[in-house]
Every structure is written in structure tokens, then in C-alpha cells.
Design an enzyme around this catalytic site. Structure first.
Site, PDB file in Angstrom:
ATOM      1  N   TYR A 137      42.001  -8.191  -9.166  1.00  0.00           N
ATOM      2  CA  TYR A 137      40.919  -7.412  -8.542  1.00  0.00           C
ATOM      3  C   TYR A 137      41.490  -6.251  -7.736  1.00  0.00           C
ATOM      4  O   TYR A 137      41.207  -5.092  -8.016  1.00  0.00           O
ATOM      5  CB  TYR A 137      40.101  -8.344  -7.655  1.00  0.00           C
ATOM      6  CG  TYR A 137      38.908  -7.699  -6.981  1.00  0.00           C
ATOM      7  CD1 TYR A 137      37.779  -7.352  -7.707  1.00  0.00           C
ATOM      8  CD2 TYR A 137      38.907  -7.466  -5.613  1.00  0.00           C
ATOM      9  CE1 TYR A 137      36.673  -6.778  -7.087  1.00  0.00           C
ATOM     10  CE2 TYR A 137      37.805  -6.900  -4.980  1.00  0.00           C
ATOM     11  CZ  TYR A 137      36.689  -6.561  -5.726  1.00  0.00           C
ATOM     12  OH  TYR A 137      35.597  -5.993  -5.102  1.00  0.00           O
ATOM     13  N   GLN A 144      40.864 -15.968  10.628  1.00  0.00           N
ATOM     14  CA  GLN A 144      40.897 -14.703   9.879  1.00  0.00           C
ATOM     15  C   GLN A 144      39.603 -13.936  10.133  1.00  0.00           C
ATOM     16  O   GLN A 144      38.565 -14.555  10.381  1.00  0.00           O
ATOM     17  CB  GLN A 144      41.109 -14.954   8.372  1.00  0.00           C
ATOM     18  CG  GLN A 144      39.983 -15.611   7.619  1.00  0.00           C
ATOM     19  CD  GLN A 144      40.038 -17.133   7.634  1.00  0.00           C
ATOM     20  OE1 GLN A 144      40.473 -17.745   8.602  1.00  0.00           O
ATOM     21  NE2 GLN A 144      39.553 -17.753   6.569  1.00  0.00           N
TER      22      GLN A 144
END
Ligand code: NAD
Ligand code: UDP
Length: 327
Positions: free
Chosen positions: A159, A223
Site C-alpha cells: 500500500y 500509538q
């Protein structure tokens, strides 16, 4: 209405962003929109309302069949496309990882065909790039001038590296031929018409809530991501698309408010009025540790700023998912 949206191709027009974009283009007065989509991750319900609209044609086709694509583009020569929005590509990490070849082809080979076509006619091409081009960034927030920190051969590279190549292809055709090509680096966007099974964090959390299950948090939940509501993104795309002075430009589009996943869970608790159970599981490989757009360039060139805060956007999205699930 200028000629800009006289005959528009939206690849991936049955997807989350693509279908919202088609609706907005119709509001903008587009005369004709052709959607090409193979429904690999898009949903038929996203385009059902367009089936009887004489301005819209839906072609069910895999764009990575390049013989088909080259022939189809050649067949458009009598009345050339005025605008191409290239939004076809799986965007959810589990979904693009399940179809890595399709993913890298749709972002590279298909972009090549579209950029080549664009250079032959006075077509404008808008490429949906991504914040993933920054990989696991070493600078925060990320400005367009940052080149990124990307693993070229990891699970996400089908990707992110193909989006990077897509940008390269757009840049080559722009520099060599003056083709009007522009690219937005889109940061995590959410809202109605996402597929609840898609695997991205916001639909996944809603799915868990609707099923009375624990929310799955990958890693420690420290995160960060910055979530943009779909209407804000579409506004940014349209401003960028319509501006005659931005050929060849790359612009970040996203909401600069940054949250870690534990904070995101808290917002879901506020939204649902429940204490939500969390289930921690292993952090997927190469999952970026932080992500936040620097939108100085979008502010300056597009006079654009996201308007919808996360709680408000999530409330609208929750209504959509509740309605879809009948709960
Ligand atoms: P989505 O999966 O909902 O939509 C993608 C659409 O492309 C789907 O309808 C799918 O069926 C179609 N498609 C994929 N491969 C195809 C192929 N080979 N031939 C024809 N159609 C194909 O994803 P989305 O969130 O709407 O993302 C749209 C675009 O925006 C993608 O290019 C994605 O990379 C980009 N983007 C999205 C985000 C986000 O947060 N949503 C962030 C960055 C970039
Ligand atoms: N994530 C999570 N639980 C999920 C899905 C995702 O904790 O059910 C995490 C994922 O590891 C990442 C963040 O949420 O750190 C955003 O993931 P998403 O797939 O939505 O998009 P990404 O920005 O990683 O492409």
C-alpha cells in the site's frame, strides 16, 4: 458551472470516500459522472441511490485489467474526460494486505494509465495519496516536505510504497508533459458509508460496541492517529480539485487533532455512555507509532480547516452504523 466537471471519472466511487465525493460532485453541478469500481472493498448500498440518476454511470470492473482500462480510456476520445478522481484502492490495512497485488497495481499501473491519458487531453487528475507515505514518521506533525520513514518490503508496503510510486508517476507526467495532476495525502478519515467490517479502528470499535464486545486495542494503545470527519475531507478535496493554480501540487488533508488509542477509547465511552472493556492484542508489524498532519499548506492554499471535532463526527457516524445494523 465551468467545464471542469462536465465528464468526470471517479475510480473507487462505490467506496467510503468515493461515494461521498460523487454526491458532492453532483451538488457541485457535475453533468456526467462515471464510476468504475469492482466492489472489492466498496459497498453496493453506497451507490444504490445513484442507480436511477441519469447523470451517473456505474461500471463494475477491475481497473487493474490494463488491457480493458487502456481500451476504455481510448474509447473516451470523442468526448474526453474533463476530470479523473483516482480513489480506487483498498485502504484498510487487513484488506490491502489480503490483496497486495491488486493494491500495488491499482496505485501504480492504473495511475500510470490515468496520468498518461491526462497528458493527452486537457483532463485534470486528482490522486488519492495517503499519510502512509510518511511510514512510521520521525517528525511530528508531518509536513509535505518530509520524505517519510517507510519499510520497502513489509506488510504495509504493498500500500504505502505503491502510493509513493503513484505520486512518482503523477510527478513524472506533470514534469514531462505539463499534465494537470495533483495529489492529496489523506490522513485517517471516518464517517458514514464506511464498511463496519472493514477492519479500520473506528468501524471496528463501533462494531464491538454494537455487539456488546470488548474493544480490541492493538499494542499498548499509545500509538497516535488524527481522525478527520468525511465532510471536512470532501470540502478539502473539492477546494483542491477546483483551484486552477495547483497543478502539480501535493497537499496534506487531515485533522491535526492527535489522539492516542486509549484516548480514543475514552471518547467512545463518552459517546456511548458506557465503560468499555478493552482487550489488548499484538501490535501489527510496521504499525506507525504516531501520525498527525501539518496542514499549514492546506490552510494557506485552500483556506481550509477541518470544522468537525472528533466527538461530533463520531456521534454522526454512530447514528449511521446504528441505522445500518438496525440496532
Ligand atoms: P474503500 O475501500 O471504502 O474504497 C475504495 C474503493 O475502491 C472501493 O469501492 C473498492 O471496491 C474500489 N477498488 C479497489 N480496488 C479496485 C480495483 N482494482 N478496481 C476497481 N475498483 C477498485 O476506501 P476509502 O477509505 O474510501 O479510500 C478511498 C481512497 O482514499 C483510497 O485510494 C485510499 O488509499 C485513499 N485514502 C483513504 C484514507 C482514509 O482514511 N479513508 C486515508 C488515506 C488515503
Ligand atoms: N487498531 C486497533 N484496533 C483495531 C483496529 C486498529 O487498535 O481494531 C489500531 C491500529 O493498530 C492502528 C490504529 O488503530 O494503530 C489505526 O488503525 P487503522 O487500521 O484504522 O488505520 P491505519 O492508520 O493504521 O492505517
Amino acid at each position: 458551472m465551468s467545464n471542469l466537471f462536465r465528464k468526470v471519472l471517479v475510480t473507487g466511487g462505490a467506496g467510503f470516500i468515493g461515494s461521498n465525493l460523487v454526491d458532492r460532485l453532483l451538488e457541485e453541478g457535475a453533468d456526467k459522472i462515471i464510476i468504475i469500481d469492482n466492489f472489492v472493498t466498496g459497498q453496493r448500498q453506497n451507490v444504490t441511490h445513484l442507480l436511477n440518476d441519469h447523470r451517473v454511470e456505474i461500471i463494475e470492473q477491475d481497473l487493474t485489467d490494463s488491457t480493458w482500462l487502456a481500451n476504455w480510456l481510448a474509447s473516451q476520445n470523442l468526448e474526453p474526460l474533463t476530470f479523473i478522481f483516482h480513489f480506487a484502492s483498498p485502504a484498510s490495512p487487513p484488506r490491502y494486505q489480503a490483496r497486495p497485488v491488486l493494491t500495488y497495481l491499482v496505485n501504480s499501473l492504473v495511475t500510470h494509465h490515468l496520468a498518461q491519458y491526462t497528458s493527452q487531453y486537457s483532463t485534470r487528475l486528482f490522486f488519492a495519496s495517503t499519510s502512509e507515505v510518511y511510514g512510521d514518521p520521525l517528525v511530528n506533525p508531518q509536513p509535505e516536505s518530509y520524505w517519510g520513514n517507510v519499510n520497502p518490503n513489509g506488510l504495509r508496503s504493498c500500500y504505502d510504497e505503491s502510493k509513493r510510486l503513484g505520486e512518482t508517476i503523477c510527478g513524472v507526467w506533470h514534469r514531462q508533459t505539463g499534465a494537470d495532476v495533483r495529489q492529496a495525502r489523506i490522513f485517517n478519515t471516518y464517517g458514514p458509508r464506511m464498511d463496519i467490517d472493514d477492519g479500520r479502528v473506528i468501524p471496528s470499535f463501533f462494531q464491538s460496541i454494537l455487539n456488546n464486545e470488548a474493544l480490541t486495542v492493538f499494542g499498548t494503545g499509545e500509538q497516535t492517529r488524527s481522525f478527520c470527519y468525511i465532510d471536512d475531507l470532501i470540502e478539502g478535496i473539492i477546494r483542491f480539485a477546483k483551484n486552477d493554480d495547483l497543478s502539480g501540487q501535493t497537499i496534506n488533508l487531515g485533522n491535526p487533532q492527535e489522539f492516542n488509542l486509549l484516548e480514543l477509547v475514552k471518547i467512545f465511552e463518552e459517546l456511548s455512555g458506557q465503560n468499555l472493556e478493552k482487550q489488548f492484542s499484538e501490535l501489527p508489524a510496521d504499525d506507525p507509532t504516531r501520525r498527525r498532519p501539518d496542514i499549514t499548506k492546506a490552510r494557506r492554499l485552500l483556506n481550509w480547516e477541518p470544522q468537525v471535532d472528533l466527538l461530533t463526527g463520531l456521534k454522526k457516524t454512530y447514528e449511521y452504523f446504528k441505522q445500518q445494523s438496525g440496532k
